[in-house]
Scaffold this active site. Structure first.
Site, PDB file in Angstrom:
ATOM      1  N   GLY A   9      14.875   6.200  11.139  1.00 16.75           N
ATOM      2  CA  GLY A   9      13.600   5.611  11.590  1.00 16.75           C
ATOM      3  C   GLY A   9      13.461   4.178  11.118  1.00 16.75           C
ATOM      4  CB  VAL A  10      16.037   1.688  10.132  1.00 19.18           C
ATOM      5  CG1 VAL A  10      16.795   1.347  11.419  1.00 19.18           C
ATOM      6  CG2 VAL A  10      16.089   0.537   9.145  1.00 19.18           C
ATOM      7  N   GLY A  12      11.092   1.656  12.894  1.00 19.43           N
ATOM      8  CA  GLY A  12       9.654   1.943  12.933  1.00 19.43           C
ATOM      9  C   GLY A  12       8.881   1.105  11.929  1.00 19.43           C
ATOM     10  CD  GLN A  13       2.982   1.125   9.897  1.00 21.38           C
ATOM     11  OE1 GLN A  13       2.011   0.518  10.311  1.00 21.38           O
ATOM     12  NE2 GLN A  13       2.878   2.332   9.362  1.00 21.38           N
ATOM     13  CB  ALA A  88       9.115  11.655  13.035  1.00 22.80           C
ATOM     14  CG  MET A  89       8.001  12.081  19.728  1.00 24.33           C
ATOM     15  SD  MET A  89       6.316  11.455  19.713  1.00 24.33           S
ATOM     16  CE  MET A  89       5.419  12.957  19.416  1.00 24.33           C
ATOM     17  CD  GLU A 135      -2.534  14.688  12.255  1.00 19.67           C
ATOM     18  OE1 GLU A 135      -2.554  15.627  13.057  1.00 19.67           O
ATOM     19  OE2 GLU A 135      -3.506  13.956  12.042  1.00 19.67           O
ATOM     20  CE  LYS A 161       6.869  14.018  10.609  1.00 13.06           C
ATOM     21  NZ  LYS A 161       7.789  13.184   9.813  1.00 13.06           N
ATOM     22  CG  HIS A 187       1.101   4.694   5.988  1.00 12.83           C
ATOM     23  ND1 HIS A 187       1.167   6.060   5.851  1.00 12.83           N
ATOM     24  CD2 HIS A 187       2.323   4.289   6.376  1.00 12.83           C
ATOM     25  CE1 HIS A 187       2.379   6.468   6.123  1.00 12.83           C
ATOM     26  NE2 HIS A 187       3.109   5.413   6.462  1.00 12.83           N
ATOM     27  NE  ARG A 192      -0.259   3.488  12.443  1.00 11.91           N
ATOM     28  CZ  ARG A 192       0.187   4.738  12.365  1.00 11.91           C
ATOM     29  NH1 ARG A 192       1.438   5.039  12.631  1.00 11.91           N
ATOM     30  NH2 ARG A 192      -0.638   5.702  11.981  1.00 11.91           N
TER      31      ARG A 192
END
Ligand code: NAP
Ligand code: G4F
Length: 383
Positions: A9-10, A12-13, A88-89, A135, A161, A187, A192
């Site tokens: 997931g590099v 991603g935010q 992740a989705m 979540e 998850k 966060h 984002r």
């Protein structure tokens, strides 16, 4: 010898902020990137080094959480000291549309990483961070939520998850692996994704202020979230893996706010007061007042006349298409354990976070290409 980290997931935010943070600490960072028809590396372009560069400290590998073989090969090649499993989705509403894929990538994907480490005999070398989530608390059983609060997931995302959380605990207990869950509350940041609520709002506020769009449609305005800054939260991920013993930690600010209030705060950052009237899908936000000095300072005097014409007009509407089949009404975390055991604490207030995002988006939307193209990149389209 510098430490070696592998980040899934590099792109991603969190992956982007964490890469930058670890590189500054002297790590060599390997990132897992899935193939797409466009580069999709905007968030990490400033860190990326050409393969011909000597002594690279940022290396990308093509891979996918749904492909065990490539994950095992990459982990075997990289021999990481630390794995941060962030891929992740990650969109809750979208998970109702793609539940099977979400279970595969977010749930079984975590098993693939853990099992690869075990099969490669890396259990005593490689520490694993699993990106767990608030979540999991879903239909909350306790307020505020802490590490011992029972889970009650409310979406295919959260259920996937949940599996990832428990398989991480199970591998820790069964094989003695240094595998930990960070149960992170929401966060946000200027990085984002555009379809999460805070960024959708700050982008819309910027565009409305600049006269590029009239209004924005939102979903449930009454749900409450505990929002922190991603820059603070990635530090907690790092700290979790530096502990002698693996464990699970809540990472949160302890303050919760409605979506409605975040919208008001964001407009206030550009000097615009917004009030709400009506209920549920008939609720509307409209401009009541403008602080001309603040607006001119943050947005620009040249945009003032246009926004003044919008006083009394609707700028926020509700479209039930954005409601979720099952909602998480309130999240608020008790971070006592992470404060006392990790020595972690958030440094950004919600207002500082909101300001960071709004100012970033005003500058972004002012950029020539956004103005030229109308910048209509999916604001009201998805989720
Ligand atoms: P994000 O911006 O959506 O990034 C997700 C990353 O995962 C992206 O790099 C994405 O790649 C990658 N990815 C998705 N599916 C993949 C697959 N099948 N194979 C390989 N890579 C895949 O998420 P984030 O906000 O940084 O969050 C990071 C992690 O923390 C996620 O696991 C999320 O569920 C979890 N989390 C986030 C929060 C939060 O508030 N941000 C809170 C708690 C937990 P592309 O760039 O190609 O899409
Ligand atoms: O920003 P959101 O989409 O984030 P959500 O669902 O809380 O999930 C995020 O945080 C989780 C941690 O708790 C992560 F695990 C997850 O990966 C993700 O990063 O929505 C926040 C709230 C929801 O109650 C939603 O119904 O905002 C409400 N909302 C109201 N209008 C909206 C909208 N959400 C979105 N995305 N778009 C709207 O127009």
């Amino acid at each position: 010898m510098s430490k070696v980290a592998l980040i899934t997931g590099v792109t991603g935010q969190d992956g982007a902020y964490l890469s930058e943070y670890l590189i500054k600490k002297g790590y060599t960072v390997h990132g897992l990137k899935r193939r797409s028809s466009m580069f999709n590396t905007d968030r990490i372009d400033h860190l990326y080094q050409d393969p011909h560069h000597e002594n690279r400290n940022m290396i990308l590998h093509y891979g996918d959480m749904t492909d065990s073989m490539n994950l095992t090969r990459i982990i075997g090649d990289v021999q990481p000291d630390e794995i941060y499993n962030l891929a992740a989705m990650s969109h809750v509403k979208v998970s109702f549309d793609v539940p099977e894929y979400t279970a595969n990538a977010d749930g079984i994907g975590t098993l693939r990483v853990l099992e690869a480490v075990r099969l490669l005999n890396l259990t005593s070398k490689t520490r694993i961070y699993q990106a767990s989530t608030s979540e999991l608390y879903g239909l909350v059983q306790e307020i505020p939520q802490k590490e011992t609060t029972p889970f009650y997931p409310r979406s295919p995302y959260a259920v996937a998850k949940l599996y990832a959380y428990w398989i991480t605990v199970n591998y820790r207990e069964a094989y003695g692996m240094h595998a930990s869950n960070g149960i992170l509350f929401n966060h946000e940041s200027p990085l984002r994704g555009e379809t999460f609520v805070t960024r959708k709002v700050t982008r819309a506020v910027a565009r409305i202020a600049l006269g590029l769009q009239d209004m924005v449609y939102m979903g449930n305005l009454s749900s409450k979230r505990d929002w922190g800054h991603a820059k603070d939260y990635i530090k907690a991920m790092y700290l979790i893996l530096q502990q002698d013993t693996p464990d699970d930690y809540v990472i949160s600010t302890g303050i919760t706010t409605t979506i409605r209030d975040f919208i008001k705060m964001s407009f206030a950052e550009v000097g615009v007061t917004v009030a709400f009237r009506g209920e549920n899908e008939n609720e509307q936000g409209y401009i009541t007042e403008i602080d001309e000095q603040k607006f001119s300072e943050v947005v620009g005097e040249e945009y003032l006349e246009r926004i003044k014409e919008r006083i009394g007009k609707m700028v926020v509407g509700v479209d039930p298409a954005y409601f979720r089949p099952t909602e998480v009404d309130i999240l608020i975390g008790d971070n006592t354990k992470s404060r006392t055991k990790l020595g972690w604490e958030p440094t950004y207030t919600l207002q500082a976070l909101c300001q960071d995002m709004v100012i970033h988006d005003v500058e972004l939307m002012k950029k020539e290409e956004y103005l030229k193209n109308g910048g209509y990149k999916i604001l009201n389209y998805f989720e």
